[in-house]
Design a protein around this motif. Structure first.
Motif, PDB file in Angstrom:
ATOM      1  N   HIS A   1      53.565 -63.694   3.354  1.00 48.10           N
ATOM      2  CA  HIS A   1      54.909 -64.202   3.638  1.00 48.10           C
ATOM      3  C   HIS A   1      54.861 -65.727   3.564  1.00 48.10           C
ATOM      4  CE1 HIS A   1      58.909 -64.376   5.562  1.00 48.10           C
ATOM      5  NE2 HIS A   1      58.972 -63.075   5.373  1.00 48.10           N
TER       6      HIS A   1
ATOM      7  N   LYS B   1      56.505 -67.608   5.926  1.00 50.45           N
ATOM      8  CA  LYS B   1      56.686 -68.118   7.281  1.00 50.45           C
ATOM      9  C   LYS B   1      55.715 -67.445   8.254  1.00 50.45           C
ATOM     10  CE  LYS B   1      60.840 -68.124   8.915  1.00 50.45           C
ATOM     11  NZ  LYS B   1      62.222 -67.623   9.134  1.00 50.45           N
TER      12      LYS B   1
ATOM     13  N   SER C   1      51.777 -63.073  11.797  1.00 50.93           N
ATOM     14  CA  SER C   1      50.886 -64.222  11.987  1.00 50.93           C
ATOM     15  C   SER C   1      49.751 -63.817  12.917  1.00 50.93           C
ATOM     16  CB  SER C   1      51.672 -65.400  12.576  1.00 50.93           C
ATOM     17  OG  SER C   1      52.185 -65.038  13.845  1.00 50.93           O
TER      18      SER C   1
ATOM     19  N   ASN D   1      59.821 -66.548  -2.357  1.00 57.04           N
ATOM     20  CA  ASN D   1      59.016 -67.398  -1.480  1.00 57.04           C
ATOM     21  C   ASN D   1      59.749 -68.688  -1.130  1.00 57.04           C
ATOM     22  OD1 ASN D   1      58.925 -68.643  -3.890  1.00 57.04           O
ATOM     23  ND2 ASN D   1      56.703 -68.551  -4.163  1.00 57.04           N
TER      24      ASN D   1
ATOM     25  N   THR E   1      64.021 -70.063   0.204  1.00 63.38           N
ATOM     26  CA  THR E   1      64.898 -70.079   1.376  1.00 63.38           C
ATOM     27  C   THR E   1      65.739 -68.812   1.530  1.00 63.38           C
ATOM     28  OG1 THR E   1      66.566 -71.201   0.054  1.00 63.38           O
ATOM     29  CG2 THR E   1      65.107 -72.588   1.373  1.00 63.38           C
TER      30      THR E   1
ATOM     31  N   LEU F   1      55.381 -65.199  11.098  1.00 62.65           N
ATOM     32  CA  LEU F   1      56.242 -64.196  11.735  1.00 62.65           C
ATOM     33  C   LEU F   1      55.603 -63.648  13.011  1.00 62.65           C
ATOM     34  CD1 LEU F   1      57.596 -62.067   8.757  1.00 62.65           C
ATOM     35  CD2 LEU F   1      58.534 -64.155   9.745  1.00 62.65           C
TER      36      LEU F   1
END
Lengths: 321, 321, 321
Positions: free
Chosen positions: A176, A178, A243, B86, B88, A180
């Motif tokens: 990913h 971000k 994460s 990947n 926004t 998470l």
């Protein structure tokens, strides 16, 4: 049912799944159960699927629904006791929760983790205090560590689509952009571990080194860093990023390819592929899978209604006593 | 009716208007038609009149309504296929639309144009994909190029107030401080052109040079840059600003006075004055007209309910088949 | 009842309180009264208690509810006549109010003061124009100068909990970190002054010098700068911060301790303590009181439903005539 926060709030997984499937077959059969009853949905973080499916479930039961998006209203809640409230928090959870409990017969709450303070997040302080002070049944709409409506949905979906008595279910980490929360994988692991205990599935977790989940959620699961090995013979693959729990909220570079695609799918027993959505296409999961016959993601999202409805139904029944 | 996106989705204009007026005379006559049915209203841009009137219409039909303000939730949708997500955008329209279609029996969607990329806006890519992937009937709550609920409302209002069989209707450009979309004038022109074809009105468009609408919407209309000439003999004047279609989204300085006022009204056949609202007073349209006997703007806004209700009623009827 | 804006909109306080208590005893007895009727709640400022309690009250009466959060939508309203609208306001209140009146049978409006322009705030220009132009009954959800649903709630709560026929009620100023409006204390003072006139309470206001309320709201009240003196013999203490009326919106340093705590409570006649919420713990009011047996704050918030319901019931009854 007085709260729905983790798998511990349900006894027999098979019974709750069968009850949900009965509701799916006859959505409005209990429309008098919720008459004159109000569900309040409190979102401290944004929501699409959870809000819509829970609202729909409540309406099927004849309930009124009131939604509070407290993230947007800048209504910062104080959770600590004994502090002089001369800062940015405008209301203490003692009052906020109690007042909402006065207006609603059942409350739902969503609150994401900070991903910065592991202990505070895993204490579920906000959630526990909300439950304590509101005085009515509370359904989790996702907390710092769990997303039980999603996990119940997932079990319903697996039950509907399984081809063998005790399918092999794999929770597979995916990339990913971000960092998470661990809430969805924690919760899925917790539910699948219990399902394994009750003889319903065989459960494996696959992730790169460094992405170990807390052991509290993976009891009895086979855990591996070898994705290909995990996929072998799988009937269901649940794709999800998270994460690090250990180095809390961190994201490590992962050199191998962990995106689920048709090549990896070929290692399975023609597995059905699941994801809680929203999904990052061609980053977590390939478009070829999402648009192909093995994807269950839309049916899974659709089942969110029945998971919410069985929980609300049980809570309404407990109100009557 | 499986979609309501343009005038092409209606056969006889006279029939749909008469059906709407019957609903106006008896708003709750069909309250069982929508029982157990859910309308989802998805707003990628803000709305006042459209949301309230459509919600009211749905409630009159006995439907449940769920509103999603996705502009505020920062829920950026990906519409392109084959991109690695990947960046926004957090969810692909393939999943977002399909999931909303699972929770709702009918969906409404609002999505404004960029006013920067003419081709992308006029392709109506987002709208078409939403219709394609959601799997349920879709009513436009205003798209990049059209606002059909407004135009149907306008035709209802003209029908109610016309003094002659085939009134002269003038769409008159007016000044504004911002660059506005062409959706409302496009749509009004499209509906009035068809109404002219079906023998219901005579239709003229007046605007300064440079503000020509796309010819796709003005078939058969008399088009002029001379406002006074256009107003002569008019029974209805529809006042509206729009930005340039040709030099897409541009705003040219206009030296003549195009604000509608009593002096200009005196050139008409005591015309009724219409506007979709919100209106900039004394910039687009004078206060003396808005507060005087010739203004229909409030009655027009009120009729939004019946336009929405006849569309939703036809969609509900089509669900039953 | 055609509007509910101040205590002047109610004749007998005793009758309205008794009617509210009957609704509390039987919330759904009038569920047919609001059938097919729509309540529109317009918030130009955020709301938690007011929105939820009013929505609940309306649902108890069988009404449909539509909520408009116009603060978030950036829908700036023009209130002045005769201005060319070429600035930031996008719609005139003449149109906005009239249109909302077309969609709703009853409207509620919340609009806070600027705390900068005393005359404009105390003129209640926005509110008066909204009432004038919308054409339907309007209930105040808090205006620049008053919060009448809160004050009616407070009177209901005092009536329920009073131990003597004519209890001593004290409005006691308390510290805060922000400059707050005078709406709640004005309104409470206005209602208690009338209650005193009708022989229901004895009313005292206590505040530091410089925090005098407008005399329009405190007719007949005992006013003092000595908190201890005020508290002597009190049966109810209503704790609330407000900014200066005289030096409009200003906040003066106050050297004495005005926070309500157990030591001060010991001066009273075992008084019940009230607050409209949200409350800043240990700044306005001590935790020991809030968590102790003398606090009425949650019961008070709960009563907001019955205040709203009696007002909506009276408005619905007046629609029928």
């Amino acid at each position: 049912m007085k709260k729905f926060f983790s798998v511990e709030d349900v006894d027999s997984l098979e019974e709750v799944v069968q009850e949900a499937l009965q509701l799916k077959a006859n959505p409005n059969a209990n429309e008098l159960l919720g008459k004159y009853k109000t569900l309040g949905l409190v979102f401290l973080n944004p929501s699409l699927r959870t809000r819509l499916s829970t609202q729909k479930a409540a309406m099927n039961l004849g309930m009124n629904v009131m939604v509070m998006n407290m993230d947007k209203d800048g209504w910062a809640l104080e959770t600590q006791d004994g502090v002089v409230m001369n800062g940015t928090t405008v209301e203490h959870i003692r009052e906020a929760a109690a007042v909402m409990g006065e207006y609603c017969d059942i409350l739902g709450l969503r609150s994401f983790p900070s991903l910065k303070d592991k202990e505070a997040d895993y204490n579920e302080d906000l959630f526990n205090k909300f439950i304590k002070f509101c005085g009515v049944p509370v359904v989790s709409l996702e907390s710092a560590t769990r997303h039980p409506l999603q996990s119940l949905t997932d079990l319903i979906t697996i039950t509907e689509h399984k081809q063998v008595d005790k399918p092999k279910v794999v929770l597979a980490w995916a990339p990913h952009v971000k960092a998470l929360p661990q809430a969805v994988p924690n919760s899925f692991a917790e539910w699948m571990s219990k399902a394994q205990e009750q003889g319903l599935v065989e459960f494996t977790v696959a992730h790169p080194a460094g992405y170990e989940l807390s052991e509290d959620f993976t009891k009895g699961a086979t855990i591996t860093n070898n994705l290909n090995e995990a996929l072998s013979g799988a009937e269901f693959v649940y794709v999800k990023n998270w994460s690090s729990y250990k180095e809390y909220g961190e994201v490590y570079p992962v050199s191998e390819d962990w995106m689920m695609n048709n090549q990896k799918l070929s290692l399975t027993n023609d597995a059905k592929v699941m994801h809680c959505l929203p999904v990052r296409r061609d980053l977590e999961l390939s478009s070829e899978i999402l648009d192909g016959p093995n994807s269950l993601v839309i049916k899974e999202a659709s089942n969110r209604v029945w998971a919410a409805q069985v929980v609300l139904k049980r809570m309404l029944e407990s109100l009557e006593k």
